[in-house]
Scaffold this active site. Structure first.
Site, PDB file in Angstrom:
ATOM      1  N   SER A 215       0.913  -1.228  -0.184  1.00 20.05           N
ATOM      2  CA  SER A 215      -0.693  -0.090   0.256  1.00 20.05           C
ATOM      3  C   SER A 215       0.926   1.607  -0.143  1.00 20.05           C
ATOM      4  CB  SER A 215      -0.523  -0.100   1.226  1.00 20.05           C
ATOM      5  OG  SER A 215      -1.686   0.870   0.513  1.00 20.05           O
ATOM      6  N   ASN A 216      -0.421   2.381   0.814  1.00 26.61           N
ATOM      7  CA  ASN A 216       0.872   3.660   0.255  1.00 26.61           C
ATOM      8  C   ASN A 216       0.562   5.160   1.634  1.00 26.61           C
ATOM      9  OD1 ASN A 216      -1.547   5.076  -0.986  1.00 26.61           O
ATOM     10  ND2 ASN A 216      -1.062   4.193  -2.597  1.00 26.61           N
ATOM     11  N   ARG A 217       0.939   5.524   2.106  1.00 26.10           N
ATOM     12  CA  ARG A 217       0.388   6.914   3.087  1.00 26.10           C
ATOM     13  C   ARG A 217      -0.876   7.755   2.464  1.00 26.10           C
ATOM     14  NH1 ARG A 217       6.075   9.107   4.095  1.00 26.10           N
ATOM     15  NH2 ARG A 217       4.145  10.061   6.015  1.00 26.10           N
ATOM     16  N   SER A 218      -1.450   7.090   1.514  1.00 30.12           N
ATOM     17  CA  SER A 218      -2.789   7.972   1.830  1.00 30.12           C
ATOM     18  C   SER A 218      -3.704   8.048   2.356  1.00 30.12           C
ATOM     19  CB  SER A 218      -2.729   8.360   0.185  1.00 30.12           C
ATOM     20  OG  SER A 218      -4.179   8.558  -0.314  1.00 30.12           O
TER      21      SER A 218
END
Ligand code: CTP
Length: 411
Positions: A215-218
């Protein structure tokens, strides 16, 4: 003799102040709201007066500060007078206890009674220690209020009273005043009425195996703020989000929410909803690569696994290819270096109408912050800087450009 033109009505702001240390910032907020041309009527809860006295507010505001439902010499029914005449009620700071009382619909002091006696929009600016801010009870109360249409300005992260650091700090009075100006800007009212706006938000989660994800940090905050503000500006809003709906990211009841996880699910939802949309905004951080996922949990003893990545569909590019006549498409770009250069090259390749670019390497910008600073790049490659402000205020700026593009397109 010509009849005189009536003076434009001065917007009336009721400023609620509750009992937290950040109450001192409400004094400065009062001054800024007066300077911006608003009529300010302060209400202090009894606990707020332990931090700052009503005399201070009375000296700066448009009418005397009120604390009690009773013994008001100017009106016998202060809560209906204040509630019915308000154009906006702002509560800054809003404590955890006040938020709970408001969410429950209590009316045990002048502020909560006034909030029940109004049809005006309400803006809450919570401020408290991080432990309190993160309590599920506080977040669930805020979620309840958001669903009912209350606008919540996220607190900032930073040094708190007592010296510890974390989320929960009241935004600076200038930032709150600027958001108030947006909310009360009469020429913004209804600029998206009758328009269907589809927004994506959050970071996608690509399964690696039944347990793990890539995933990512959004956090989804900017996309959710856009949805909330678009609804305020009159649009019919559909929000495709990966963000958790159990916490304060819950949105107004009139926003249709579709919860998705992966880039593939997001593509499917966005491409289908876009067929009827006037505006599509890709605020989500979509994974560029999914994983060829294992159907069973990978085991440590099998050694370091190699992940096979597979490209995902570029949703924004596909939306542009399939665009309806007159549809406005907005893209986002999170960059960490050569920010403007990358932004310009991205709008050339993606060919959307507006690109919102942020430099995520800067303090207070982008992922997981309550604030954002962005560059807006249009098809003519004109660049406008929107300086650091709350994500709600950034949303007003983006959506007013979108409304202007819709009008230009219609001409
Ligand atoms: N985007 C998309 N589909 C993808 C990847 C990105 O629709 N599979 C959208 C994002 O929502 C955003 C825009 O494209 O609006 C730019 O995303 P970004 O990640 O900055 O750009 P990429 O094209 O993925 O390029 P890079 O990651 O190499 O900068």
């Amino acid at each position: 003799m010509k009849p005189s033109t009536p003076e434009p009505a001065v917007p009336r702001v009721v400023l609620g102040v509750t009992g937290g240390i950040a109450a001192y910032k409400a004094v400065e907020l009062t001054r800024r709201l007066r300077e911006a041309g608003f009529h300010v009527a302060p209400i202090l809860t009894p606990d707020a007066t332990r931090f700052v006295g009503p005399v201070t507010f009375s000296a700066l505001a448009s009418e005397p500060a009120r604390v009690s439902l009773y013994d008001d010499t100017t009106t016998p029914i202060p809560h209906t007078y204040l509630g019915q005449t308000a154009d906006l009620i702002v509560v800054a700071p809003a404590t955890a206890h006040f938020i709970a009382r408001y969410a429950m619909g209590l009316a045990d002091d002048l502020l909560t009674a006034t909030l029940l006696a109004t049809r005006a929009p309400v803006l809450l600016c919570p401020a408290m220690h991080t432990e309190m801010w993160e309590q599920p009870s506080v977040q669930e109360n805020l979620a309840t209020l958001r669903r009912r249409g209350v606008l919540v300005m996220e607190p900032e992260s930073g040094v708190l009273a007592g010296g510890d650091e974390g989320a929960g700090r009241l935004p600076e009075p200038a930032a709150i005043a600027s958001l108030v100006e947006h909310i009360l800007q009469k020429n913004d009212e209804g600029i998206l009425s009758g328009r269907r706006v589809v927004i994506s938000a959050g970071g996608t989660r690509e399964p690696i195996d039944p347990v793990r994800v890539l995933s990512n940090r959004s956090s989804g905050r900017q996309g959710h703020a856009l949805a909330e503000v678009a609804a305020r500006l009159g649009a019919t809003v559909q929000l495709v989000t990966t963000a958790s709906l159990s916490l304060a990211l819950d949105v107004r009841g009139d926003i249709e929410v579709l919860k998705v996880e992966t880039a593939a699910e997001m593509s499917e939802a966005m491409l289908s909803l876009a067929t009827l949309a006037d505006v599509v905004i890709m605020a989500a951080a979509v994974a560029d690569f999914g994983v060829l996922a294992s159907t069973s949990k990978m085991k440590k003893q099998d050694g370091v696994p190699s992940l096979v990545l597979v490209p995902t569909l570029d949703i924004l590019t596909t939306l542009v290819e399939k665009r309806r006549d007159g549809q406005i498409i907005v893209g986002f770009a999170a960059e960490s270096d050569h920010v403007l250069e990358n932004g310009l090259s991205k709008i050339r390749t993606k060919q959307c109408d507006l690109l919102v670019v942020n430099d995520v390497s800067k303090e207070g910008v982008g992922f997981d912050h309550a604030t954002n600073e962005v560059f807006l790049i249009d098809r003519d490659e004109d660049i406008e800087t929107i300086s650091l402000r709350s994500k709600e205020a950034v949303s007003y700026e983006i959506l007013s450009r979108v409304a202007a593009l819709l009008t230009q397109g219609a001409q």
